[in-house]
Design a protein around this motif. Structure first.
Motif, PDB file in Angstrom:
ATOM      1  N   SER A 239       4.284  -3.958  13.531  1.00 32.93           N
ATOM      2  CA  SER A 239       3.681  -2.928  14.199  1.00 32.93           C
ATOM      3  C   SER A 239       4.451  -2.259  15.383  1.00 32.93           C
ATOM      4  N   PRO A 240       4.484  -1.068  15.558  1.00 32.06           N
ATOM      5  CA  PRO A 240       5.199  -0.541  16.967  1.00 32.06           C
ATOM      6  C   PRO A 240       3.884  -1.196  17.955  1.00 32.06           C
ATOM      7  N   ARG A 241       2.817  -1.377  17.854  1.00 37.94           N
ATOM      8  CA  ARG A 241       1.912  -1.651  19.010  1.00 37.94           C
ATOM      9  C   ARG A 241       2.533  -3.026  19.305  1.00 37.94           C
ATOM     10  N   LEU A 401      -9.879  -4.635   8.312  1.00 39.84           N
ATOM     11  CA  LEU A 401      -9.761  -4.821   6.870  1.00 39.84           C
ATOM     12  C   LEU A 401      -8.963  -5.907   6.636  1.00 39.84           C
ATOM     13  N   PRO A 402      -9.099  -6.611   5.701  1.00 45.82           N
ATOM     14  CA  PRO A 402      -8.504  -7.794   5.194  1.00 45.82           C
ATOM     15  C   PRO A 402      -7.149  -7.469   5.052  1.00 45.82           C
ATOM     16  N   VAL A 403      -6.061  -8.364   5.428  1.00 43.10           N
ATOM     17  CA  VAL A 403      -4.822  -7.993   5.160  1.00 43.10           C
ATOM     18  C   VAL A 403      -4.175  -9.215   3.969  1.00 43.10           C
ATOM     19  N   ARG A 404      -3.782  -8.488   2.767  1.00 43.40           N
ATOM     20  CA  ARG A 404      -2.889  -9.306   1.979  1.00 43.40           C
ATOM     21  C   ARG A 404      -1.908  -8.539   1.317  1.00 43.40           C
ATOM     22  N   ARG A 405      -2.123  -7.545   0.455  1.00 42.34           N
ATOM     23  CA  ARG A 405      -1.085  -6.553   0.125  1.00 42.34           C
ATOM     24  C   ARG A 405      -1.304  -5.370   0.992  1.00 42.34           C
ATOM     25  N   ARG A 406      -0.602  -5.335   2.144  1.00 41.04           N
ATOM     26  CA  ARG A 406      -0.710  -4.341   3.161  1.00 41.04           C
ATOM     27  C   ARG A 406       0.505  -3.412   3.479  1.00 41.04           C
ATOM     28  N   LEU A 407       0.495  -2.444   3.320  1.00 38.27           N
ATOM     29  CA  LEU A 407       1.765  -1.607   3.826  1.00 38.27           C
ATOM     30  C   LEU A 407       1.514  -0.654   5.018  1.00 38.27           C
ATOM     31  N   VAL A 408       2.053  -1.226   6.113  1.00 35.48           N
ATOM     32  CA  VAL A 408       1.923  -0.311   7.265  1.00 35.48           C
ATOM     33  C   VAL A 408       3.393   0.659   7.412  1.00 35.48           C
ATOM     34  N   GLY A 413       6.624   3.132  13.470  1.00 35.70           N
ATOM     35  CA  GLY A 413       5.501   3.989  13.775  1.00 35.70           C
ATOM     36  C   GLY A 413       5.652   5.332  13.416  1.00 35.70           C
ATOM     37  N   SER A 414       6.512   5.567  12.240  1.00 29.20           N
ATOM     38  CA  SER A 414       6.546   6.873  11.646  1.00 29.20           C
ATOM     39  C   SER A 414       5.543   7.096  10.888  1.00 29.20           C
ATOM     40  N   ILE A 415       4.768   8.418  11.195  1.00 27.73           N
ATOM     41  CA  ILE A 415       3.493   8.352  10.443  1.00 27.73           C
ATOM     42  C   ILE A 415       3.747   9.510   9.218  1.00 27.73           C
ATOM     43  N   GLY A 416       2.810   9.453   8.310  1.00 27.76           N
ATOM     44  CA  GLY A 416       2.912  10.483   7.047  1.00 27.76           C
ATOM     45  C   GLY A 416       3.159  10.075   5.737  1.00 27.76           C
ATOM     46  N   SER A 417       3.492   8.687   5.487  1.00 26.92           N
ATOM     47  CA  SER A 417       3.704   8.183   4.350  1.00 26.92           C
ATOM     48  C   SER A 417       2.593   7.860   3.279  1.00 26.92           C
ATOM     49  N   ALA A 418       1.385   7.842   3.744  1.00 25.17           N
ATOM     50  CA  ALA A 418       0.471   7.095   3.304  1.00 25.17           C
ATOM     51  C   ALA A 418       0.294   7.507   1.806  1.00 25.17           C
ATOM     52  N   PRO A 419       0.230   9.178   1.360  1.00 25.61           N
ATOM     53  CA  PRO A 419       0.160   9.495  -0.002  1.00 25.61           C
ATOM     54  C   PRO A 419       1.237   9.074  -0.885  1.00 25.61           C
TER      55      PRO A 419
END
Ligand SMILES: Cc1ncc(C[n+]2csc(CCOP(=O)(O)OP(=O)(O)O)c2C)c(N)n1
Ligand SMILES: [Mg+2]
Length: 548
Positions: A239-241, A401-408, A413-419
């Motif tokens: 994460s960029p954080r 939220l639980p982390v297992r199969r997770r995509l960030v 930190g480039s936003i907008g990819s979720a859909p």
């Protein structure tokens, strides 16, 4: 008997030969020959609404399957639109290939249609980027691109395909088919592994930090086994954080106490604060194991004599070697139980008030209320995919939220990819639920991909925290310039649920915490791409510190 083959057919057949059955594509003049060739090669074209979305989908496919995702876009503007999304894939160390149409070779330098120096443009955001030069070797180019994308530190690769090379027909016998075999990663020598394990054993407070490429189910399992074998807590930084990634709980408090950090395929960069400065023990030592020699060199440059061991080796294979060597020394229980317990308590630390915190604003939820409601749905299925994208709201999701199969959205930190991620995740994972959490600013980038998902019948549930604000930036204004200088970051409290319904998906609008579980149930049951528009209070991302 020999025949002839068209360049576009060579590309399509090469992809098929290499196990790529699906292309995330947006059409255009330069690549219609490949659309045509896809018919005979039986390639599935997922036709999207923006070229960057095609790249995001190929990225998600790469991350979830470990096999190269393929995006296909047209030359010039199509390519230009796609390039920005490669930065996300690069930051996530995701194996994927962008194939772009390109002006014909005979047009170049003469002001050809959509002529652009495409390979130059993609070079900084890829592992490799080039333009094909002959029809005969198109297949070899495809194989080489996939090999580079999936080898060593995975990442995006770009190849531009001039339209005349795709249209040309050549003798079958002249085709250079891809002769692709994955490269074996450099091994961590046993003797080096033993030195690494000895250094961990000698350290009082060792920490293992892995890079984004380990953010897979297998990667997390491997790190869990390494923790058990060495007693060193193992985290993934993606994460960029950075150290303050809410996923990692009170990690800043933990890292202060570390006397040895083992970087396992994690670049020393801004996310790790280069392991220097007041956050770190001045005597901290570093071990850098990385598939990329340049990253080992960087660690040497940054840490000088504090770099104890630097070794070029494949990340997963190095982890397995460490485990195998650790198994040779007989142990009955996890070493360093006190440190390990302390470390776990810091990483798993979440303020107890989060269990009961409620919104102070009528008609709006606190992010903690949203994720308390969502958590059991994500936990219900072990293979559920979770996507976190956006600013402050999704940071709450990452911590709760639980982390297992997770995509960030990667260290970039480039936003907008979720859909786009959610759609591609649904294709890769046909059964388990796919959840995306994102902000109201973030959904605007690629909202049209809900139409792609509806058209393709790909259900997922997007939980949108709507605070009518680009809140992450608003919070920067508050912090750096003062509360009286927060301006220009407001959005409308728009009804994104109605937009999604208009595109053929399922929409829910929620203003009270009590209504959220029902809305999630209905969204899941709808069998459609859905968006739950949850009105929330603008709330800064959580910071978690141990109270000492
Ligand atoms: C492509 C891109 N553009 C801009 C930014 C800067 N940025 C990061 S978070 C953010 C705000 C996101 O707003 P929203 O999705 O509503 O989430 P919120 O912070 O309000 O919860 C912005 C503009 C970025 N990281 N990536
Ligand atoms: Mg917002």
């Amino acid at each position: 008997m020999t025949g002839t083959l068209r360049g576009a057919d060579i590309v399509a057949r090469s992809l098929k030969r290499l196990g790529c059955h699906r292309l995330f594509a947006l059409s255009g003049n330069h690549i219609m020959s490949i659309f045509d060739a896809a018919l005979d090669a039986d390639l599935d074209l997922v036709h999207v609404r923006h070229e960057a979305a095609a790249v995001h989908m190929a990225d998600a496919h790469g991350r979830l399957t470990g096999e190269a995702g393929i995006a296909l876009v047209t030359g010039g503007p199509g390519h230009a639109n796609a390039v920005g999304a490669l930065f996300t894939a690069l930051g996530a160390e995701s194996p994927m290939v962008l194939l772009s149409g390109h002006a014909a070779t005979w047009e170049l330098g003469r002001g050809g249609f959509q002529e652009l120096r495409q390979a130059d443009m993609a070079a900084p955001v890829t592992k490799a980027s080039w333009t094909s030069t002959a029809t005969e070797t198109l297949g070899r180019d495809i194989g080489e691109a996939i090999r580079i994308a999936t080898s060593a530190r995975p990442g995006p690769v770009h190849v531009s395909l001039p339209s005349d090379l795709l249209d040309a027909r050549i003798e079958d016998s002249a085709v250079v088919w891809p002769n692709w075999q994955g490269l074996r990663p450099a091994a961590l020598p046993d003797a080096t592994a033993d030195r690494v394990l000895a250094a961990i054993a000698e350290a009082a407070h060792p920490v293992i930090i892995a890079g984004p490429q380990m953010s897979t189910v297998n990667g997390r399992n491997l790190l869990g086994r390494l923790e058990a074998a060495t007693g060193a807590p193992a985290v993934i930084m993606e994460s960029p954080r950075g150290l303050a990634d809410a996923t990692l709980g009170a990690f800043p408090d933990l890292i202060k106490r570390a006397d040895l950090i083992v970087l396992l395929g994690k670049a020393l960069d801004f996310t790790t604060k280069w392991a220097t400065g007041p956050t770190f023990d001045p005597d901290l030592r570093i071990i850098a194991i990385d598939p990329d020699g340049a990253m080992v060199e960087r660690a040497k440059k940054e840490k000088g004599e504090h770099l104890l061991i630097g070794c070029v080796a494949g990340t997963t294979s190095a982890g397995e070697t460490l485990l195998a060597r650790a198994a040779k020394t007989s142990k009955t229980s996890t070493p360093k139980p006190d440190w390990y317990k302390e470390a776990r308590a810091a990483l798993d630390n979440r303020p107890p008030e989060w269990r009961s915190i409620v919104s102070q604003t009528a008609g709006r939820l606190h992010p903690a209320e949203v994720f308390r409601a969502l958590r059991p749905f994500v936990e219900r299925h072990p293979d559920a995919v979770l996507i976190c994208d956006g600013g402050e709201f999704s940071q709450w999701g990452q911590s709760m939220l639980p982390v297992r199969r997770r995509l960030v959205n990667s260290v970039t930190g480039s936003i907008g990819s979720a859909p786009s991620f959610a759609l591609a995740a649904r294709l890769a994972e046909p059964k388990a639920p796919v959840f995306a959490v994102l902000g109201d600013g973030t959904i605007g980038f690629h909202i049209a991909e809900f139409e792609t998902a509806v058209r393709r019948g790909l259900p997922f549930v997007a939980v949108l925290g709507n605070d009518a604000r680009w809140n992450a930036e608003s919070e920067i204004q508050r912090r750096d310039y003062g509360a009286n200088r927060m301006h220009g970051c407001e959005l409308l409290p728009a009804r994104y649920d109605l937009v999604i319904a208009a595109l053929g998906g399922h929409g829910e609008h929620v203003e009270r915490a009590v209504d959220l579980p029902g809305a999630i149930e209905r969204a899941l049951a709808s069998g459609k791409p859905s968006c739950i528009n949850v009105m929330i209070e603008s709330t800064a991302a959580p910071t978690i510190r141990l109270s000492r």
